[in-house]
Design an enzyme around this catalytic site. Sequence first.
Site, mmCIF file in Angstrom:
data_model
loop_
_atom_site.group_PDB
_atom_site.id
_atom_site.type_symbol
_atom_site.label_atom_id
_atom_site.label_comp_id
_atom_site.label_asym_id
_atom_site.label_seq_id
_atom_site.Cartn_x
_atom_site.Cartn_y
_atom_site.Cartn_z
ATOM 1 N N ARG A 179 -18.408 -16.431 -0.690
ATOM 2 C CA ARG A 179 -18.674 -16.347 0.752
ATOM 3 C C ARG A 179 -17.417 -16.495 1.601
ATOM 4 O O ARG A 179 -17.329 -15.914 2.667
ATOM 5 C CB ARG A 179 -19.693 -17.412 1.158
ATOM 6 C CG ARG A 179 -21.001 -17.391 0.383
ATOM 7 C CD ARG A 179 -21.660 -16.030 0.389
ATOM 8 N NE ARG A 179 -22.989 -16.078 -0.239
ATOM 9 C CZ ARG A 179 -23.655 -15.030 -0.677
ATOM 10 N NH1 ARG A 179 -23.107 -13.828 -0.566
ATOM 11 N NH2 ARG A 179 -24.846 -15.161 -1.217
ATOM 12 N N HIS B 212 -33.772 -9.194 -5.204
ATOM 13 C CA HIS B 212 -33.688 -9.236 -3.746
ATOM 14 C C HIS B 212 -34.603 -8.191 -3.113
ATOM 15 O O HIS B 212 -35.089 -8.376 -1.997
ATOM 16 C CB HIS B 212 -32.250 -8.978 -3.290
ATOM 17 C CG HIS B 212 -31.296 -10.077 -3.653
ATOM 18 N ND1 HIS B 212 -30.682 -10.153 -4.874
ATOM 19 C CD2 HIS B 212 -30.859 -11.149 -2.948
ATOM 20 C CE1 HIS B 212 -29.903 -11.218 -4.913
ATOM 21 N NE2 HIS B 212 -29.987 -11.840 -3.762
ATOM 22 N N LYS C 113 -27.672 -20.656 -13.310
ATOM 23 C CA LYS C 113 -28.700 -19.716 -12.869
ATOM 24 C C LYS C 113 -28.560 -18.413 -13.673
ATOM 25 O O LYS C 113 -27.477 -18.126 -14.202
ATOM 26 C CB LYS C 113 -28.577 -19.448 -11.367
ATOM 27 C CG LYS C 113 -27.214 -18.888 -10.905
ATOM 28 C CD LYS C 113 -27.137 -18.842 -9.395
ATOM 29 C CE LYS C 113 -25.833 -18.182 -8.953
ATOM 30 N NZ LYS C 113 -25.638 -18.199 -7.497
ATOM 31 N N ASP D 76 -34.822 -20.100 -6.244
ATOM 32 C CA ASP D 76 -34.015 -19.060 -5.626
ATOM 33 C C ASP D 76 -34.607 -18.804 -4.241
ATOM 34 O O ASP D 76 -35.674 -19.325 -3.890
ATOM 35 C CB ASP D 76 -34.022 -17.792 -6.489
ATOM 36 C CG ASP D 76 -32.732 -16.991 -6.365
ATOM 37 O OD1 ASP D 76 -32.004 -17.187 -5.369
ATOM 38 O OD2 ASP D 76 -32.454 -16.161 -7.245
#
Length: 342
Positions: A73, A183, A170, A253
Amino acid sequence: MKNAPGPVMLDVSGQTLNADDVRRLSHPMTGGVILFKRHYSSRKQLVALTDAIHAVRPDLLIAVDHEGGRVQRFRTDGFTVLPAMAQLGALWDKDVLQATKVATAVGYILAAELRACGIDMSFTPVLDLDYGHSQVIGDRAFHRDPRVVAMLAKSLNHGMALAGMANCGKHFPGHGFAHADSHVALPVDERPLDTILRDDVAPYEWLGLSLAAVIPAHVIYPQVDSMPAGFSRVWLQDILRRKLRFPGAVFSDDLSMEAARQGGTLTEAASAALNAGCDMVLVCNQPDEAGKVLDGLRFIPSKASQRRLRRMRPRGRALKWSKLVAEAEYQSAQTLLRHAFA
């Protein structure tokens, strides 16, 4: 007595807090904040934001998806651009010892830089196997061989621990074989349980106590259960807790992802995930909807769950950025990383 963390992790509206953010952060059901690229413009701004969040609630856990490669990020204003985990896997194939040393260095840099900016944890490492056909995992995975995945993850976790940060593997039991991106769709993995346990689950079992937390996959494994793993008591209770004896925290998640939507509300999804065995649920990129979850959720976390979440807090005092970059260990880690991928 320390405050008990609530079971919901959410994000905030922007790069500074507004009144609605403060109201949501103050809610007793809130236990954490997850930050994204849109919450960042500079290190100074990021520190001001994390300071403001902790001023509202010192007990809140501030997290980020900061793996390296395409999922990192913060990449400017001094943050080290970290390699994709597949690059560490490729290095392993050439030089095992060097790969483990570099993985430790990556973990240390990753965690130390985040902690210098007030962030408590990163949702990493990815323990999925690289089968070569996942749309969402790809080079986020270390390797195809679960033994290599486990060893590189252990080294990365060690580096993070040296900086006082917990880890989170994960996506349990494994997202690497399923083709679809959770997603935008609901992935299905038709393999039998024995195959998944032998291959994809192996890193979770081998890492043992060095694994602090996990995120289950929004994937259905129909030969095991009809529910996605993050909503499945079979996966979270029977297999993860009982068979593998996993003692750490379980984070869902993002419940806003397409694969988590089962035709109900986000509040219903949060309740289902918590009742299946998650300790904390994530509601991302929808602050107003997260507020509805906070107000509508009727769930009392167990004392064991609260203890697991408290153990995710960082250990020791974080170095300020100016002291970090002058630290001998940090400089040594940077040198290892630079030479490995020169």
